[in-house]
Write a protein that holds these residues in place. Sequence first.
Motif, PDB file in Angstrom:
ATOM      1  N   GLU A 107       6.607  -4.003   1.466  1.00 59.05           N
ATOM      2  CA  GLU A 107       6.882  -2.595   1.699  1.00 59.05           C
ATOM      3  C   GLU A 107       5.999  -1.845   0.733  1.00 59.05           C
ATOM      4  O   GLU A 107       5.879  -2.224  -0.428  1.00 59.05           O
ATOM      5  N   ILE A 108       5.411  -0.760   1.208  1.00 59.27           N
ATOM      6  CA  ILE A 108       4.511  -0.031   0.327  1.00 59.27           C
ATOM      7  C   ILE A 108       4.850   1.448   0.319  1.00 59.27           C
ATOM      8  O   ILE A 108       5.329   1.987   1.313  1.00 59.27           O
ATOM      9  N   GLU A 109       4.630   2.032  -0.858  1.00 57.44           N
ATOM     10  CA  GLU A 109       4.963   3.429  -1.075  1.00 57.44           C
ATOM     11  C   GLU A 109       3.800   3.981  -1.882  1.00 57.44           C
ATOM     12  O   GLU A 109       3.479   3.431  -2.939  1.00 57.44           O
ATOM     13  N   VAL A 110       3.172   5.018  -1.380  1.00 53.23           N
ATOM     14  CA  VAL A 110       2.000   5.554  -2.083  1.00 53.23           C
ATOM     15  C   VAL A 110       2.327   6.943  -2.589  1.00 53.23           C
ATOM     16  O   VAL A 110       2.862   7.765  -1.844  1.00 53.23           O
ATOM     17  N   SER A 111       2.038   7.224  -3.861  1.00 52.61           N
ATOM     18  CA  SER A 111       2.253   8.583  -4.336  1.00 52.61           C
ATOM     19  C   SER A 111       1.208   8.979  -5.368  1.00 52.61           C
ATOM     20  O   SER A 111       0.493   8.146  -5.911  1.00 52.61           O
ATOM     21  N   ILE A 112       1.140  10.284  -5.581  1.00 54.88           N
ATOM     22  CA  ILE A 112       0.241  10.833  -6.591  1.00 54.88           C
ATOM     23  C   ILE A 112       1.118  11.243  -7.758  1.00 54.88           C
ATOM     24  O   ILE A 112       2.074  11.998  -7.588  1.00 54.88           O
ATOM     25  N   VAL A 113       0.828  10.694  -8.924  1.00 52.01           N
ATOM     26  CA  VAL A 113       1.728  10.896 -10.072  1.00 52.01           C
ATOM     27  C   VAL A 113       0.943  11.206 -11.339  1.00 52.01           C
ATOM     28  O   VAL A 113      -0.250  10.948 -11.436  1.00 52.01           O
ATOM     29  N   ARG A 114       1.668  11.768 -12.312  1.00 54.82           N
ATOM     30  CA  ARG A 114       1.166  11.762 -13.674  1.00 54.82           C
ATOM     31  C   ARG A 114       1.655  10.431 -14.236  1.00 54.82           C
ATOM     32  O   ARG A 114       2.860  10.228 -14.389  1.00 54.82           O
ATOM     33  N   PRO A 115       0.764   9.508 -14.503  1.00 60.92           N
ATOM     34  CA  PRO A 115       1.207   8.133 -14.814  1.00 60.92           C
ATOM     35  C   PRO A 115       1.873   8.031 -16.189  1.00 60.92           C
ATOM     36  O   PRO A 115       1.624   8.878 -17.046  1.00 60.92           O
ATOM     37  N   PRO A 116       2.701   7.014 -16.391  1.00 58.93           N
ATOM     38  CA  PRO A 116       3.290   6.772 -17.712  1.00 58.93           C
ATOM     39  C   PRO A 116       2.188   6.654 -18.762  1.00 58.93           C
ATOM     40  O   PRO A 116       1.065   6.244 -18.444  1.00 58.93           O
ATOM     41  N   GLU A 117       2.536   7.003 -19.977  1.00 55.38           N
ATOM     42  CA  GLU A 117       1.558   7.062 -21.054  1.00 55.38           C
ATOM     43  C   GLU A 117       0.719   5.787 -21.188  1.00 55.38           C
ATOM     44  O   GLU A 117      -0.497   5.824 -21.337  1.00 55.38           O
ATOM     45  N   GLU A 118       1.407   4.636 -21.106  1.00 58.06           N
ATOM     46  CA  GLU A 118       0.692   3.382 -21.300  1.00 58.06           C
ATOM     47  C   GLU A 118      -0.363   3.172 -20.211  1.00 58.06           C
ATOM     48  O   GLU A 118      -1.457   2.672 -20.476  1.00 58.06           O
ATOM     49  N   ILE A 119      -0.024   3.566 -18.993  1.00 57.75           N
ATOM     50  CA  ILE A 119      -0.968   3.413 -17.881  1.00 57.75           C
ATOM     51  C   ILE A 119      -2.137   4.378 -18.050  1.00 57.75           C
ATOM     52  O   ILE A 119      -3.310   4.014 -17.896  1.00 57.75           O
ATOM     53  N   ALA A 120      -1.814   5.624 -18.395  1.00 60.09           N
ATOM     54  CA  ALA A 120      -2.858   6.633 -18.599  1.00 60.09           C
ATOM     55  C   ALA A 120      -3.848   6.159 -19.665  1.00 60.09           C
ATOM     56  O   ALA A 120      -5.062   6.301 -19.526  1.00 60.09           O
ATOM     57  N   ALA A 121      -3.294   5.557 -20.723  1.00 60.12           N
ATOM     58  CA  ALA A 121      -4.159   5.076 -21.797  1.00 60.12           C
ATOM     59  C   ALA A 121      -5.067   3.951 -21.288  1.00 60.12           C
ATOM     60  O   ALA A 121      -6.270   3.935 -21.557  1.00 60.12           O
ATOM     61  N   SER A 166     -10.025   8.311  -0.167  1.00 60.18           N
ATOM     62  CA  SER A 166     -10.147   6.980   0.448  1.00 60.18           C
ATOM     63  C   SER A 166      -8.813   6.513   1.013  1.00 60.18           C
ATOM     64  O   SER A 166      -7.778   7.144   0.832  1.00 60.18           O
ATOM     65  N   GLU A 167      -8.851   5.378   1.679  1.00 62.07           N
ATOM     66  CA  GLU A 167      -7.642   4.730   2.186  1.00 62.07           C
ATOM     67  C   GLU A 167      -6.612   4.466   1.108  1.00 62.07           C
ATOM     68  O   GLU A 167      -5.420   4.350   1.382  1.00 62.07           O
ATOM     69  N   ILE A 168      -7.078   4.308  -0.127  1.00 63.85           N
ATOM     70  CA  ILE A 168      -6.149   3.982  -1.219  1.00 63.85           C
ATOM     71  C   ILE A 168      -5.098   5.066  -1.379  1.00 63.85           C
ATOM     72  O   ILE A 168      -3.948   4.779  -1.738  1.00 63.85           O
ATOM     73  N   ALA A 169      -5.457   6.302  -1.085  1.00 62.52           N
ATOM     74  CA  ALA A 169      -4.508   7.404  -1.254  1.00 62.52           C
ATOM     75  C   ALA A 169      -3.622   7.606  -0.031  1.00 62.52           C
ATOM     76  O   ALA A 169      -2.812   8.532  -0.001  1.00 62.52           O
ATOM     77  N   ARG A 170      -3.779   6.738   0.980  1.00 67.16           N
ATOM     78  CA  ARG A 170      -2.952   6.889   2.184  1.00 67.16           C
ATOM     79  C   ARG A 170      -1.877   5.816   2.244  1.00 67.16           C
ATOM     80  O   ARG A 170      -2.122   4.676   1.853  1.00 67.16           O
ATOM     81  N   PRO A 171      -0.696   6.188   2.744  1.00 64.88           N
ATOM     82  CA  PRO A 171       0.452   5.284   2.680  1.00 64.88           C
ATOM     83  C   PRO A 171       0.460   4.224   3.767  1.00 64.88           C
ATOM     84  O   PRO A 171       1.341   4.210   4.612  1.00 64.88           O
TER      85      PRO A 171
END
Lengths: 249, 249
Positions: B109-123, B162-167
Amino acid sequence: MARSTLYQQVAGELRRAIYSGELGPGAQLPTELDLMDSHEVSRNTVRLALAELENEGLITRMRRRGSFVRDRRALLMRPQDELSASPGVLRREAFAEAVTKEGRKPGQEIEVSIVRPPEEIAARLELEEHALAVVRRRLRYVDDQPYNTNDSYFPHALVRDSEIARPADITRGANRVLEELGHRQVRVVDDISARMPTPEESSRLQLEPGTPVVVYVRVGYDRDDTPVRVAVSVLPSDKHLIRYELELS
Amino acid sequence: MARSTLYQQVAGELRRAIYSGELGPGAQLPTELDLMDSHEVSRNTVRLALAELENEGLITRMRRRGSFVRDRRALLMRPQDELSASPGVLRREAFAEAVTKEGRKPGQEIEVSIVRPPEEIAARLELEEHALAVVRRRLRYVDDQPYNTNDSYFPHALVRDSEIARPADITRGANRVLEELGHRQVRVVDDISARMPTPEESSRLQLEPGTPVVVYVRVGYDRDDTPVRVAVSVLPSDKHLIRYELELS
């Protein structure tokens, strides 16, 4: 998902504070009374919440002193480093090197014996039935704290007359001795998994509740593709991080 | 070590039988009555022993049906495979391929969203403050059982069109899309650790008590050494084995 109960809500808020870093490693949590006050819940609810966080390995509860965020400073293990030295270069054994690099003090207790190895080890070493192995069992310390264990098995027939079969440290590492015996490892297979510790491991490694161990098994093969070493490391998960770097050629 | 108590002795004997394979995956343990009889102990002692084995993740206790050795058939994950294909070759996404190879059925199952990522990921993505990421959150199945989760973060600025941003599924894998965007990953850093699951993970992945998770984080860099993907996998430890093979050049 079912609506969470009161204690799960309290646990959830504390968990978020820990994961976000708002409550950093070593930080003291609010007292039970403070938590009862700020969340308007009973002491029992607070205790259930704290028990949950303890089981997840996030906090340590100390009698009369309160609860603290666990220090999750992990030792960085780079399994590739063990292989990176070119044959001629004398260096220290990989664990001691990784620890020293972080400005910490390595140590170990070692016990060497000749055994009929467990079935899984015998299979990985491709030993004949009833063949013996030399096992070097190490309990390793960082800054005088027990940190992990490493049991390395070698075919007895191969290493019986070498330093590997003697109960003393090998400063340059057992891999170097294998090289000198003409069995340099040219390929390794690393298997990584995790599980809860056995009671013996918990006591030997002084583990806190809710601390799984990473089990890291390396099988080393010489240029004839004969397995010459099986090393089983048991790494408490709160104290270790394993890192691989891969390049696409 | 302190002399072990009665229930620890009973647990110890069962544990040995499980580790030796005498009681294999799926095998039913003797009933409580049989264990009371054969060890000459009370029901309470038997229950304490079984609780210990359950906490270690070795057995499952089912109400009225008895206790069973847990099936530890693990999916073999080879993090190197994801990188091994040469740029031109079309192939399936790595997880689906590993599962299919074992004759099992993959699903997700896949769920695609645009987020402000958690600090560790952003880093790890080296994002500017307030920069956004596209996250593709996947819950993966093997033979219709929830198996693991994989959350992959990409810089929004890079993949927005790109396709990456599509659900939707990307059959050829997101890495291939990154290649097509001119950001082929040429180096990855894999960090592996373990911990107890959060309550959300336990429920989402239907974990049994005493099951830690392996957390495997891969950061992929393109040829300019820019991080283009951070993938966080949460792998229940009873169902996964990670394997690396290294050769000395």
